[in-house]
Design a protein around this motif. Sequence first.
Motif, PDB file in Angstrom:
ATOM      1  N   ALA A   1      37.828  30.398  38.762  1.00 40.18           N
ATOM      2  CA  ALA A   1      36.723  29.599  39.294  1.00 40.18           C
ATOM      3  C   ALA A   1      35.477  30.470  39.382  1.00 40.18           C
ATOM      4  O   ALA A   1      35.547  31.693  39.328  1.00 40.18           O
ATOM      5  N   HIS A   2      34.329  29.826  39.521  1.00 43.74           N
ATOM      6  CA  HIS A   2      33.072  30.546  39.422  1.00 43.74           C
ATOM      7  C   HIS A   2      33.005  31.705  40.426  1.00 43.74           C
ATOM      8  O   HIS A   2      33.046  31.485  41.630  1.00 43.74           O
ATOM      9  N   GLY A   3      32.889  32.911  39.907  1.00 44.17           N
ATOM     10  CA  GLY A   3      32.721  34.092  40.743  1.00 44.17           C
ATOM     11  C   GLY A   3      34.018  34.722  41.206  1.00 44.17           C
ATOM     12  O   GLY A   3      33.998  35.819  41.755  1.00 44.17           O
ATOM     13  N   ARG A   4      35.152  34.037  40.993  1.00 46.79           N
ATOM     14  CA  ARG A   4      36.399  34.498  41.608  1.00 46.79           C
ATOM     15  C   ARG A   4      37.250  35.340  40.659  1.00 46.79           C
ATOM     16  O   ARG A   4      38.448  35.535  40.922  1.00 46.79           O
ATOM     17  N   ALA A   5      36.668  35.842  39.598  1.00 44.98           N
ATOM     18  CA  ALA A   5      37.468  36.566  38.601  1.00 44.98           C
ATOM     19  C   ALA A   5      38.142  37.796  39.206  1.00 44.98           C
ATOM     20  O   ALA A   5      39.306  38.075  38.915  1.00 44.98           O
ATOM     21  N   CYS A   6      37.431  38.527  40.073  1.00 43.18           N
ATOM     22  CA  CYS A   6      38.020  39.742  40.659  1.00 43.18           C
ATOM     23  C   CYS A   6      39.192  39.401  41.570  1.00 43.18           C
ATOM     24  O   CYS A   6      40.165  40.152  41.636  1.00 43.18           O
ATOM     25  N   ALA A   7      39.116  38.258  42.262  1.00 47.61           N
ATOM     26  CA  ALA A   7      40.217  37.850  43.133  1.00 47.61           C
ATOM     27  C   ALA A   7      41.436  37.475  42.302  1.00 47.61           C
ATOM     28  O   ALA A   7      42.575  37.841  42.627  1.00 47.61           O
ATOM     29  N   VAL A   8      41.197  36.756  41.190  1.00 42.72           N
ATOM     30  CA  VAL A   8      42.297  36.379  40.305  1.00 42.72           C
ATOM     31  C   VAL A   8      42.901  37.633  39.667  1.00 42.72           C
ATOM     32  O   VAL A   8      44.126  37.769  39.561  1.00 42.72           O
ATOM     33  N   ALA A   9      42.044  38.561  39.278  1.00 43.35           N
ATOM     34  CA  ALA A   9      42.530  39.795  38.657  1.00 43.35           C
ATOM     35  C   ALA A   9      43.357  40.607  39.651  1.00 43.35           C
ATOM     36  O   ALA A   9      44.338  41.259  39.268  1.00 43.35           O
ATOM     37  N   THR A  10      42.964  40.579  40.921  1.00 41.95           N
ATOM     38  CA  THR A  10      43.739  41.270  41.954  1.00 41.95           C
ATOM     39  C   THR A  10      45.174  40.756  41.974  1.00 41.95           C
ATOM     40  O   THR A  10      46.137  41.534  41.970  1.00 41.95           O
TER      41      THR A  10
END
Lengths: 77, 252
Positions: free
Chosen positions: B77-86
Amino acid sequence: MAKGLGAVVVDIPRCKGCSLCVAACPTKTLALSRNINQKGFNYAEMAEDTCTGCGICSTMCPDAVLTVYRAKKPKAE
Amino acid sequence: MGIEVSLEGKEIVYKRPKALTDAVTHYCPGCGHGTAHRLIAEIVDELGIQGTTVGVAPVGCSVFAYNYFDLDMQQAAHGRACAVATALKRLMPDKYVFTYQGDGDLAGIGGNETLHACNRGENITIVFINNAIYGMTGGQMAPTTLIGQKTTTSPYGRTTNEGNPIRMCELITTLPGVRYVERVAVNTAPRVRKAKAALLKAFKNQQENKGTSFIEIVSNCPSNWKMTPLASNKWIDDAMIPYFPLGVFKDQ
């Protein structure tokens, strides 16, 4: 300048004619064609046989359409 | 017309990397996104990690990155790439996980996720494409838009009333979880080579479990800057790099 040392093969349908390779080419081998590809872009092509196969064009190409060839080095005797 | 050159006796010194699919990108002619994609694909080829790399695509111009990389990809989702990658990295610590984000995604909407992922020191590679504008939505002002730069939402030029452009590298460097921060550009051939070296190091850091690696790539946006590709590359030299200085900020 020595001729036929290198060559660049352009994947014509994929080229977007941004001319970054033309500006970067140190031997002014590449130029934009007067013809257009399927998408209507003036694609890049070799205009002179002065290519040395340095690969600077492929370093700059955003669409990875260039395949660079260089003459094989003669084997040391 | 071009000339015909014989390929006899010649060997290939450069060809399209295998980690890119055959799809033609939707990026505008001369866009730095294509160059950044190509560099990541070349590194994946060189390290031989095509089967063990997971990318996280953002929202923005590079939203279709999963069509262009021949890798396992996840759309966030928009902006949440680092959270998903975590999550990806914690569940699959043997995979190489990278995020690929623009400035609106990483510095604007995803500023919070980015800062906290870096603060936790997640062992991921963050690739940040800074072109000082929202590209996909039509050239609106981004957090990294320079003072005085005209965009569709700042038609008289950005003023400090809208805040100053965020220097993400300098901000991220202060966080203790981060191990490697570098800002590179892709507007000249030597800089593209340096960018590749930086990305290679950022991916190798994952092998050594060294913590977050953050690479900011100063890129161009010819369409929304309303310039030719060559003029936009020159504008990077003239306007972007004085405000966003290149170099290594942290390397531990």
